[in-house]
Design a protein around this motif. Structure first.
Motif, PDB file in Angstrom:
ATOM      1  N   PRO A   1       3.355   0.693   0.255  1.00  0.00           N
ATOM      2  CA  PRO A   1       4.627   0.997  -0.415  1.00  0.00           C
ATOM      3  C   PRO A   1       4.370   1.483  -1.841  1.00  0.00           C
ATOM      4  O   PRO A   1       3.575   0.895  -2.574  1.00  0.00           O
ATOM      5  CB  PRO A   1       5.356  -0.350  -0.421  1.00  0.00           C
ATOM      6  CG  PRO A   1       4.653  -1.197   0.598  1.00  0.00           C
ATOM      7  CD  PRO A   1       3.235  -0.737   0.584  1.00  0.00           C
ATOM      8  N   HIS A   2       5.029   2.566  -2.223  1.00  0.00           N
ATOM      9  CA  HIS A   2       4.994   3.084  -3.594  1.00  0.00           C
ATOM     10  C   HIS A   2       6.413   2.968  -4.154  1.00  0.00           C
ATOM     11  O   HIS A   2       7.348   3.594  -3.635  1.00  0.00           O
ATOM     12  CB  HIS A   2       4.525   4.536  -3.611  1.00  0.00           C
ATOM     13  CG  HIS A   2       3.061   4.692  -3.384  1.00  0.00           C
ATOM     14  ND1 HIS A   2       2.193   5.165  -4.340  1.00  0.00           N
ATOM     15  CD2 HIS A   2       2.295   4.421  -2.295  1.00  0.00           C
ATOM     16  CE1 HIS A   2       0.960   5.186  -3.864  1.00  0.00           C
ATOM     17  NE2 HIS A   2       0.990   4.748  -2.607  1.00  0.00           N
ATOM     18  N   LEU A   3       6.551   2.175  -5.231  1.00  0.00           N
ATOM     19  CA  LEU A   3       7.872   1.902  -5.798  1.00  0.00           C
ATOM     20  C   LEU A   3       7.887   2.213  -7.282  1.00  0.00           C
ATOM     21  O   LEU A   3       6.887   1.989  -7.976  1.00  0.00           O
ATOM     22  CB  LEU A   3       8.249   0.432  -5.591  1.00  0.00           C
ATOM     23  CG  LEU A   3       8.159  -0.152  -4.180  1.00  0.00           C
ATOM     24  CD1 LEU A   3       8.573  -1.614  -4.199  1.00  0.00           C
ATOM     25  CD2 LEU A   3       9.028   0.634  -3.220  1.00  0.00           C
ATOM     26  N   PRO A   4       9.017   2.691  -7.795  1.00  0.00           N
ATOM     27  CA  PRO A   4       9.132   2.847  -9.245  1.00  0.00           C
ATOM     28  C   PRO A   4       9.182   1.477  -9.922  1.00  0.00           C
ATOM     29  O   PRO A   4       9.652   0.492  -9.338  1.00  0.00           O
ATOM     30  CB  PRO A   4      10.449   3.612  -9.414  1.00  0.00           C
ATOM     31  CG  PRO A   4      11.211   3.355  -8.166  1.00  0.00           C
ATOM     32  CD  PRO A   4      10.205   3.167  -7.079  1.00  0.00           C
ATOM     33  N   GLU A   5       8.708   1.425 -11.154  1.00  0.00           N
ATOM     34  CA  GLU A   5       8.592   0.156 -11.872  1.00  0.00           C
ATOM     35  C   GLU A   5       9.927  -0.567 -11.992  1.00  0.00           C
ATOM     36  O   GLU A   5       9.977  -1.805 -11.940  1.00  0.00           O
ATOM     37  CB  GLU A   5       8.010   0.419 -13.273  1.00  0.00           C
ATOM     38  CG  GLU A   5       7.752  -0.829 -14.093  1.00  0.00           C
ATOM     39  CD  GLU A   5       6.721  -1.741 -13.455  1.00  0.00           C
ATOM     40  OE1 GLU A   5       6.938  -2.989 -13.481  1.00  0.00           O
ATOM     41  OE2 GLU A   5       5.726  -1.233 -12.932  1.00  0.00           O
ATOM     42  N   ASP A   6      11.018   0.186 -12.111  1.00  0.00           N
ATOM     43  CA  ASP A   6      12.309  -0.483 -12.311  1.00  0.00           C
ATOM     44  C   ASP A   6      12.823  -1.191 -11.053  1.00  0.00           C
ATOM     45  O   ASP A   6      13.858  -1.862 -11.098  1.00  0.00           O
ATOM     46  CB  ASP A   6      13.351   0.505 -12.840  1.00  0.00           C
ATOM     47  CG  ASP A   6      13.593   1.685 -11.891  1.00  0.00           C
ATOM     48  OD1 ASP A   6      13.022   1.669 -10.774  1.00  0.00           O
ATOM     49  OD2 ASP A   6      14.329   2.613 -12.257  1.00  0.00           O
ATOM     50  N   LEU A   7      12.114  -1.033  -9.952  1.00  0.00           N
ATOM     51  CA  LEU A   7      12.507  -1.749  -8.727  1.00  0.00           C
ATOM     52  C   LEU A   7      11.642  -2.981  -8.470  1.00  0.00           C
ATOM     53  O   LEU A   7      11.728  -3.597  -7.405  1.00  0.00           O
ATOM     54  CB  LEU A   7      12.423  -0.815  -7.515  1.00  0.00           C
ATOM     55  CG  LEU A   7      13.472   0.296  -7.426  1.00  0.00           C
ATOM     56  CD1 LEU A   7      13.261   1.131  -6.176  1.00  0.00           C
ATOM     57  CD2 LEU A   7      14.882  -0.283  -7.438  1.00  0.00           C
TER      58      LEU A   7
ATOM     59  N   GLU B   1       4.841   2.530  -9.841  1.00  0.00           N
ATOM     60  CA  GLU B   1       4.640   3.741 -10.616  1.00  0.00           C
ATOM     61  C   GLU B   1       5.768   3.866 -11.641  1.00  0.00           C
ATOM     62  O   GLU B   1       6.813   3.220 -11.524  1.00  0.00           O
ATOM     63  CB  GLU B   1       4.607   4.952  -9.676  1.00  0.00           C
ATOM     64  CG  GLU B   1       3.502   4.842  -8.624  1.00  0.00           C
ATOM     65  CD  GLU B   1       3.644   5.853  -7.492  1.00  0.00           C
ATOM     66  OE1 GLU B   1       4.795   6.287  -7.243  1.00  0.00           O
ATOM     67  OE2 GLU B   1       2.630   6.184  -6.859  1.00  0.00           O
ATOM     68  N   GLU B   2       5.563   4.690 -12.635  1.00  0.00           N
ATOM     69  CA  GLU B   2       6.553   4.816 -13.696  1.00  0.00           C
ATOM     70  C   GLU B   2       7.880   5.344 -13.178  1.00  0.00           C
ATOM     71  O   GLU B   2       8.946   4.936 -13.631  1.00  0.00           O
ATOM     72  CB  GLU B   2       6.017   5.725 -14.804  1.00  0.00           C
ATOM     73  CG  GLU B   2       4.888   5.094 -15.610  1.00  0.00           C
ATOM     74  CD  GLU B   2       4.494   5.966 -16.789  1.00  0.00           C
ATOM     75  OE1 GLU B   2       5.209   6.968 -17.063  1.00  0.00           O
ATOM     76  OE2 GLU B   2       3.482   5.640 -17.432  1.00  0.00           O
ATOM     77  N   SER B   3       7.830   6.284 -12.248  1.00  0.00           N
ATOM     78  CA  SER B   3       9.068   6.870 -11.744  1.00  0.00           C
ATOM     79  C   SER B   3       8.844   7.360 -10.316  1.00  0.00           C
ATOM     80  O   SER B   3       7.758   7.207  -9.752  1.00  0.00           O
ATOM     81  CB  SER B   3       9.516   8.031 -12.638  1.00  0.00           C
ATOM     82  OG  SER B   3       8.514   9.039 -12.651  1.00  0.00           O
ATOM     83  N   GLY B   4       9.890   7.949  -9.753  1.00  0.00           N
ATOM     84  CA  GLY B   4       9.778   8.479  -8.409  1.00  0.00           C
ATOM     85  C   GLY B   4      10.610   7.700  -7.416  1.00  0.00           C
ATOM     86  O   GLY B   4      11.125   6.606  -7.703  1.00  0.00           O
ATOM     87  N   GLU B   5      10.758   8.260  -6.233  1.00  0.00           N
ATOM     88  CA  GLU B   5      11.519   7.622  -5.173  1.00  0.00           C
ATOM     89  C   GLU B   5      10.655   6.608  -4.429  1.00  0.00           C
ATOM     90  O   GLU B   5       9.449   6.829  -4.253  1.00  0.00           O
ATOM     91  CB  GLU B   5      12.032   8.671  -4.184  1.00  0.00           C
ATOM     92  CG  GLU B   5      13.065   9.611  -4.753  1.00  0.00           C
ATOM     93  CD  GLU B   5      14.329   8.874  -5.157  1.00  0.00           C
ATOM     94  OE1 GLU B   5      14.779   7.999  -4.381  1.00  0.00           O
ATOM     95  OE2 GLU B   5      14.857   9.160  -6.249  1.00  0.00           O
ATOM     96  N   PRO B   6      11.233   5.492  -3.992  1.00  0.00           N
ATOM     97  CA  PRO B   6      10.459   4.538  -3.181  1.00  0.00           C
ATOM     98  C   PRO B   6      10.042   5.180  -1.862  1.00  0.00           C
ATOM     99  O   PRO B   6      10.822   5.900  -1.229  1.00  0.00           O
ATOM    100  CB  PRO B   6      11.434   3.378  -2.970  1.00  0.00           C
ATOM    101  CG  PRO B   6      12.786   3.944  -3.214  1.00  0.00           C
ATOM    102  CD  PRO B   6      12.618   5.039  -4.214  1.00  0.00           C
ATOM    103  N   LYS B   7       8.826   4.939  -1.458  1.00  0.00           N
ATOM    104  CA  LYS B   7       8.325   5.552  -0.227  1.00  0.00           C
ATOM    105  C   LYS B   7       7.174   4.726   0.329  1.00  0.00           C
ATOM    106  O   LYS B   7       6.595   3.891  -0.356  1.00  0.00           O
ATOM    107  CB  LYS B   7       7.861   6.984  -0.495  1.00  0.00           C
ATOM    108  CG  LYS B   7       6.698   7.080  -1.474  1.00  0.00           C
ATOM    109  CD  LYS B   7       6.295   8.520  -1.757  1.00  0.00           C
ATOM    110  CE  LYS B   7       5.156   8.588  -2.776  1.00  0.00           C
ATOM    111  NZ  LYS B   7       4.746   9.983  -3.069  1.00  0.00           N
ATOM    112  N   LEU B   8       6.837   5.003   1.586  1.00  0.00           N
ATOM    113  CA  LEU B   8       5.670   4.417   2.235  1.00  0.00           C
ATOM    114  C   LEU B   8       4.631   5.500   2.435  1.00  0.00           C
ATOM    115  O   LEU B   8       4.938   6.566   2.976  1.00  0.00           O
ATOM    116  CB  LEU B   8       6.042   3.796   3.588  1.00  0.00           C
ATOM    117  CG  LEU B   8       7.053   2.658   3.585  1.00  0.00           C
ATOM    118  CD1 LEU B   8       7.331   2.205   5.013  1.00  0.00           C
ATOM    119  CD2 LEU B   8       6.568   1.479   2.754  1.00  0.00           C
TER     120      LEU B   8
END
Length: 770
Positions: free
Chosen positions: A444-450, A422-429
């Motif tokens: 897993p939902h991760l921000p794009e920069d990770l 995703e574009e932004s946000g905290e990494p989460k499950l």
């Protein structure tokens, strides 16, 4: 791992309890005729001598509700209290063919009255016992609707009203189930129905089709209860809890003809019938009625026992065999002395003579069962299973979904998908439990920069999740080598399994590091499974324990296509003949071949089902006779297949298809469709070699093969050969074999048997002895 038993004993006894009225007006009461109502304690003591701790009994509804507004359970109390006193578990039938005189079975009031009976009986059970109750709201909906509403053999002695009666009985069973659950939330609902097999004349296509349609009707009552058909009745999967299979020696016959007896060439083995029922519903099952008369009793019981064991070895969840009846009784219509039980009519002192040949066979079977006890093959520790996959759970229902669904019946299963960026946000499950299977899907939902550090971030998230769920030594199951870096290094798996269903390195856009990661996974894995023979041959040199498990098939699910009549809305208007494909549409598809077939025969229609992945939709060939209908739910596929004349597998021959073992091949065959495929190795061998699929190399050969298939049609011999082969490919059998290998491994590790257990390695491939 041994499955937990549903019933108190595997061998069970059924006390005949029919109470229907004959045409003469006389009412049967076989509980009274056999004096079981007054001899319940003695009868139960006799049962216990043979290890029978579970029995089937029935309420005499006409005695309990003799007139409107009255309920008196005095007729049931002696049996209920005798069972409590002697530790006998009872499966109660609310309705066993008979009802009170003041009710009309076709009236809505009949449904209300059965619900009242259920509620009243629920209150009684709640007051008399604290044990989990087992109740069958209606015994044999299918038989009652046929015999009473179609053939006029039993009450209500109607013709031409069978379907109406079946709907009424299903409606009543659902209402009664709700009433029971309102009083007894933990009640186990039992649905006993007869199973049959019918054979058409080999030289008559119409007779074969009619026979198959008639045979498939045995599923209709269960399907109605589960809400799979006639949804207006209010059915739902929750109403189908435990399936009872009633099967006798006369349950197979020629269409509108003679009985097919055990030993005749056309006789279908009982194990295959059990497998078909289980694959369709995936519920705990038992043989709720079986038996025969006179001297054949021991032989028949031996046969049923043998077939049930074979079905269990194939993965069918079987929990009992009920000898029905357990007591000899007077015949329904003529009062003849039926010698079909283990014990005879009572003597004046209440004793009953045992039929010793059957008793001896029961003892032999019990001895054999003890010798086959598989407890010694199972680990004593219940390990969770964590599956890491490159496939979305909600994508095409295929190998991972089939296998994880089955593991979830016996252990906790977490299915970890590839991450969503995703574009932004905290990494989460994000966690969601699949309602149909119980598998917990982790995304897993991760921000794009990770993205570059995704594996390390997921590993940390999973480590926290495992701690919160107390997951300590799970079975780690991998579908992609890319996931090996995502599994927490701090967690020591009890076993590592690599289920290599595809050669992912040959796929379009495969990461360059995939090959090196697979080498690491092969070094770390305890067991390696492959999705086909070609993959097995490619991987066996890289690991000492590689096992081939080619694509399985849910035979009963796809066999529905043989008798489906209602077509999907987006296919019904398409002309025929129709040639179809169902599956993922990606770089493995030979699009030029599809276009070539359509161009050679513009009067043929090509139906293409499935999601378009990794290729541009604009690249799909366009023609008036090519219909791209998109992705369909797994449950819908038989309905589409039913309207096809030929099934196609137009795969390209490239790196992505070099090792594939398409699940479509057995699925098409189970649907009764002729199959034409390009020369995919795992299709050529065995399907092409066995004559179960035609192999074609270009559009002209596809067209020629389709013309031959449509002109030749489906011969009974061809279908029987295909069906026999498909029985070896059930997903239940595949799961059972995989599970045995895993349990053997875990037990060896648990016992410290280094010669039996493989050398375990950590994720860096360094030797680590266990």
């Amino acid at each position: 791992m041994k499955e937990r038993a549903v019933f108190r004993s595997f061998l069970q006894g059924g006390f005949e309890c029919s109470t229907h009225k004959l045409k003469t007006g006389r009412r049967l009461d076989l509980i009274g005729s056999t004096r079981h109502d007054s001899l319940a304690e003695q009868d139960y003591l006799r049962c216990k001598e043979f290890g029978i701790l579970t029995v089937r009994e029935g309420l005499r509804w006409h005695l309990i509700q003799p007139r409107p507004g009255v309920q008196d359970f005095a007729s049931a109390l002696p049996i209920l209290r005798a069972s409590q006193k002697l530790g006998i578990q009872v499966v109660w039938d609310l309705f066993h063919f008979g009802w009170p005189d003041h009710l009309n079975i076709f009236d809505p009031a009949w449904v209300d009255a059965l619900a009242e009976l259920a509620a009243g009986f629920g209150k009684l059970l709640r007051s008399e016992t604290s044990e989990t109750p087992f109740v069958a709201p209606i015994n044999e909906i299918s038989f009652v609707s046929w015999a009473g509403g179609h053939a006029a053999h039993i009450n209500p002695y109607e013709k031409g009203r069978g379907h109406e009666l079946k709907r009424q009985l299903v409606r009543a069973a659902i209402r009664a189930s709700d009433a029971l659950r309102s009083e007894l939330p933990d009640v186990r609902l039992v649905s006993p129905e007869p199973v049959i097999h019918i054979v058409g004349e080999p030289d008559s296509a119409d007779d074969i089709r009619q026979a198959e349609e008639y045979r498939m009707a045995m599923f209709e009552a269960w399907d109605m209860l589960a809400g799979r058909v006639h949804t207006d009745l209010g059915g739902a999967e929750s109403y189908l809890d435990i399936i009872g299979v009633n099967y006798y020696d006369r349950n197979q016959w020629w269409n509108y003809g003679e009985t097919i007896w055990l030993g005749e060439p056309q006789y279908r083995p009982f194990r295959k019938i059990l497998q078909e029922v289980y694959e369709r519903y995936r519920r705990p099952m038992f043989v709720s009625e079986t038996g025969t008369e006179d001297a054949s009793r021991p032989e028949w019981f031996a046969y049923i026992s043998q077939e049930v064991r074979a079905a269990m070895q194939a993965g069918v969840s079987m929990h009992g065999i009920c000898l029905y009846p357990i007591l000899n009784h007077p015949g329904w219509n003529d009062d003849r002395h039926c010698h079909n039980g283990l014990w005879d009519y009572p003597e004046p002192d209440g004793s009953r003579e045992v039929y010793e040949p059957l008793a001896a066979e029961i003892r032999r079977q019990e001895k054999g069962k003890k010798e086959e006890n598989n407890m010694k093959h199972s680990s004593s520790v219940q390990h969770d299973l964590v599956c890491l996959s490159h496939l979305r759970w909600s994508f095409v229902f295929q190998r991972p979904q089939h296998l994880m669904s089955r593991f979830a019946r016996h252990r906790r299963v977490l299915y970890v998908e590839e991450p969503v960026f995703e574009e932004s946000g905290e990494p989460k499950l994000v966690s969601k439990v699949c309602d149909q299977t119980g598998v917990e899907v982790i995304t897993p939902h991760l921000p794009e920069d990770l993205r570059r550090r995704a594996s390390a971030v997921i590993s940390d998230l999973l480590a926290r999740l495992f701690r919160s769920k107390n997951i300590q030594n799970p079975i780690a199951w991998f579908y992609t080598p890319m996931a090996i870096e995502s599994f927490p290094a701090s967690v020591a798996p009890a076993a590592m399994v690599y289920d290599c269903m595809d050669e992912l390195t040959g796929f379009k856009g495969a990461p360059p590091e995939l090959r090196l990661l697979e080498e690491r996974l092969l070094k770390s894995a305890d067991l390696v499974f492959t999705g086909g023979i070609s993959l097995f041959e490619a991987k066996r040199a890289g690991h000492p324990r590689v096992h081939a498990f080619p694509s399985g098939v849910d035979v009963s699910h796809f066999a529905q296509a043989r008798c489906v009549k209602d077509e999907p809305a987006d296919q019904i208007a398409i002309a025929r003949p129709r040639l179809g494909y169902a599956g993922v549409i990606d770089e493995r598809m030979d699009l030029e071949l599809v276009a070539g077939i359509a161009a050679l025969r513009p009067d043929w229609q090509l139906i293409m089902l499935g999601p378009v992945v990794k290729i541009q939709p604009e690249s799909l060939p366009k023609a008036p006779n090519i219909h791209w209908l998109g992705m369909k739910d797994y449950r819908e596929l038989p309905q589409y297949f039913a309207g096809w004349d030929v099934a196609l597998m137009p795969f390209a021959l490239n790196d992505a298809t070099r090792f594939i073992s398409p699940t479509k091949t057995p699925e098409y065959l189970a649907a009764g469709l002729p199959v034409i495929s390009t020369a995919i190795r795992d299709v050529v061998r065995p399907y092409g070699e066995l004559g179960l699929a035609r192999i074609a190399c270009n559009a002209h050969e596809f067209v020629d093969g389709a013309e031959q298939a449509m002109a030749f049609g489906m011969s009974l011999k061809w279908r029987e050969r295909a069906d026999d082969f498909l029985q070896t490919l059930s997903w239940d059998s595949t799961w059972a074999s995989m599970n045995r290998l895993i349990e053997t491994l875990l037990l060896a590790i648990e016992r410290g048997e280094e010669s039996a257990a493989p050398v375990r390695r950590n994720q860096q491939g360094e030797a680590a002895h266990v």
